[in-house]
Enzyme design. Structure first.
Site, PDB file in Angstrom:
ATOM      1  N   HIS A  27       0.836  -1.188   0.000  1.00 40.59           N
ATOM      2  CA  HIS A  27       0.000   0.000   0.000  1.00 40.59           C
ATOM      3  C   HIS A  27       0.878   1.247   0.000  1.00 40.59           C
ATOM      4  CE1 HIS A  27      -3.994  -1.814   1.699  1.00 40.59           C
ATOM      5  NE2 HIS A  27      -3.482  -2.522   0.714  1.00 40.59           N
ATOM      6  N   TYR A  56      -9.762   5.226   7.164  1.00 39.22           N
ATOM      7  CA  TYR A  56      -9.959   5.619   8.558  1.00 39.22           C
ATOM      8  C   TYR A  56     -11.107   6.625   8.598  1.00 39.22           C
ATOM      9  CZ  TYR A  56      -5.441   3.507   9.783  1.00 39.22           C
ATOM     10  OH  TYR A  56      -4.403   2.626  10.006  1.00 39.22           O
ATOM     11  N   PRO A  93      -4.185   0.536  18.714  1.00 36.09           N
ATOM     12  CA  PRO A  93      -3.975   0.002  17.366  1.00 36.09           C
ATOM     13  C   PRO A  93      -4.159   1.013  16.242  1.00 36.09           C
ATOM     14  CG  PRO A  93      -6.098  -0.710  18.218  1.00 36.09           C
ATOM     15  CD  PRO A  93      -5.400  -0.011  19.342  1.00 36.09           C
ATOM     16  N   LYS A 142       1.210   0.464  15.075  1.00 35.54           N
ATOM     17  CA  LYS A 142       2.592   0.489  15.531  1.00 35.54           C
ATOM     18  C   LYS A 142       3.001  -0.701  16.394  1.00 35.54           C
ATOM     19  CE  LYS A 142       3.822   4.065  13.465  1.00 35.54           C
ATOM     20  NZ  LYS A 142       3.961   3.516  12.154  1.00 35.54           N
ATOM     21  N   TYR A 181       3.440   7.071   9.825  1.00 36.05           N
ATOM     22  CA  TYR A 181       2.677   5.883   9.469  1.00 36.05           C
ATOM     23  C   TYR A 181       3.568   4.825   8.821  1.00 36.05           C
ATOM     24  CZ  TYR A 181      -1.486   3.210   8.212  1.00 36.05           C
ATOM     25  OH  TYR A 181      -2.444   2.222   8.113  1.00 36.05           O
TER      26      TYR A 181
END
Length: 391
Positions: A72, A201, A293, A297, A385
């Site tokens: 991704h 998200y 979560p 990480k 990220y």
């Protein structure tokens, strides 16, 4: 039994450390209290940072991940029915993430360990640790109905938040920092092809939601819920209706429905132990720190820990240099707190908190708008990220 390094825990942290040490000629024994099938089927997160992906490939255990994992190069934020794409590759000089289940990583590492012939004992429960502050630690454990002992030079606690390793240290040695969040995640695995190629998200008045995936055939989905949520109150139809509400888009995008294969509720906390070592005991992964979560990480931070440990143990056994081992906690803790902050920030920005005042709600929305509209804020999210570079 005797070995150089005793590793408590056969999850990704313990298994990867054992594999890295084996490649460096350092002997270890891995003790895992659960059966092999339990470990290989335990559902956990599956977003791997760029550094984690690179390390698995370099260590020779990334072949199946490269073949079956989903690369991704972006994620999406869904706010007020509009999707906003964060181009990870653009903002991080080409980095991205890999969607590959943690249990799949564990399967690969178990296979590599068994192929090596090095000791990996399942259903081996550590019962007592002694000599941690001396030069000859000993692990007492039970295996195949017998009480046994393992003498070693060092003990590595990769046995999770509830493991014996951290609990074996005298009171007052560790300082604990902790935050318990007033919400949890209801997670489901669905036998349905993912309807989008990247993670979504979602910020919604009903609460946070996350669209993810595990494979081209399996969708992974999450709903913000109460920590004490009763799964019996969430039949499949209610789950799908709430997911479709929170993930609704004004561009017509919709979820693919399918048979729900698994449901669970995951409470959320932030937790850090300082230091991450005591005498000849070193903590790694969930034994030393827990992150919410939201920032993806948890396993990546554990990988960073064991990478540092492997290098330090190599220096100790190859060169007789113990400086890196002595500095393990100091060197790791900066990255731990960076991950803690990013995970807290993502969580606070995206979840509905019923304790918030209208003022705090406005601040939350302002932060979301800033991340969406500002290239500088977008870069901050993207850099964290995909994972900051290792030292």
């Amino acid at each position: 039994m005797h070995t150089q390094v005793a590793i408590l825990g056969g999850g990704p942290a313990g298994l990867l450390l054992a594999h890295l040490l084996h490649r460096q000629g350092v002997d270890s024994v891995v003790l895992e209290r659960h059966p092999r099938d339990y470990v290989e089927q335990r559902i956990r997160a599956g977003v791997l940072e760029q550094g984690t992906v690179d390390l698995l490939i370099q260590a020779g255990v990334g072949e199946r991940m490269q073949r079956e994992g989903l690369r991704h190069e972006g994620i999406e934020l869904l706010v007020d029915g509009r999707r906003h794409r964060i181009d990870l590759r653009e903002y991080t000089d080409g980095s991205g993430v890999m969607v590959y289940g943690q249990h799949e990583v564990v399967k690969d590492l178990i296979a590599a360990r068994l192929d090596s012939g090095a000791p990996l004992l399942f259903q081996a429960r550590a019962t007592r640790l002694e000599g941690l502050d001396g030069v000859a630690p000993r692990v007492h454990f039970e295996h195949e109905g017998q009480a046994r002992t393992l003498d070693c030079d060092y003990v590595i606690g990769c046995d999770g938040f509830h493991g014996i390793s951290r609990a074996s240290v005298p009171d007052g040695v560790f300082t604990v920092f902790e935050r318990i969040y007033p919400f949890a995640w209801l997670g489901v695995l669905a036998d349905a092809a993912p309807a989008n190629e990247e993670l979504i998200y979602a910020h919604h008045p009903n609460g946070f939601a996350l669209f993810s995936m595990r494979s081209p055939q399996i969708t992974r989905l999450y709903l913000q819920c109460d920590p004490d949520e009763d799964l019996a109150q969430w039949p499949d139809e209610r789950i799908w209706e709430e997911l479709e509400t929170r993930l609704s888009c004004n561009d017509g995008w919709r979820l693919n429905r399918g048979r729900i294969l698994h449901k669970s509720v995951t409470p959320m906390r932030s937790f850090v132990t300082e230091p991450m070592q005591y005498g000849r005991l070193f903590l790694a992964g969930d034994a030393a720190h827990i992150v919410p979560p939201t920032g993806a990480k948890g396993m990546n931070l554990a990988v960073s820990d064991v990478r540092a440990l492997a290098l330090a143990l190599q220096a100790r056994y190859r060169d007789g240099d113990g400086d890196a081992l002595a500095a393990y906690s100091r060197d790791c803790i900066k990255r731990v707190w960076r991950a803690e902050h990013f995970s807290w920030w993502m969580t606070s920005m995206l979840h509905r908190d019923e304790a918030n005042t209208p003022f705090m709600d406005r601040l939350q929305r302002s932060q979301l708008d800033y991340v969406i509209d500002s290239p500088a804020a977008t870069r901050t999210l993207a850099e964290n990220y995909v994972g900051l570079p290792w030292r």
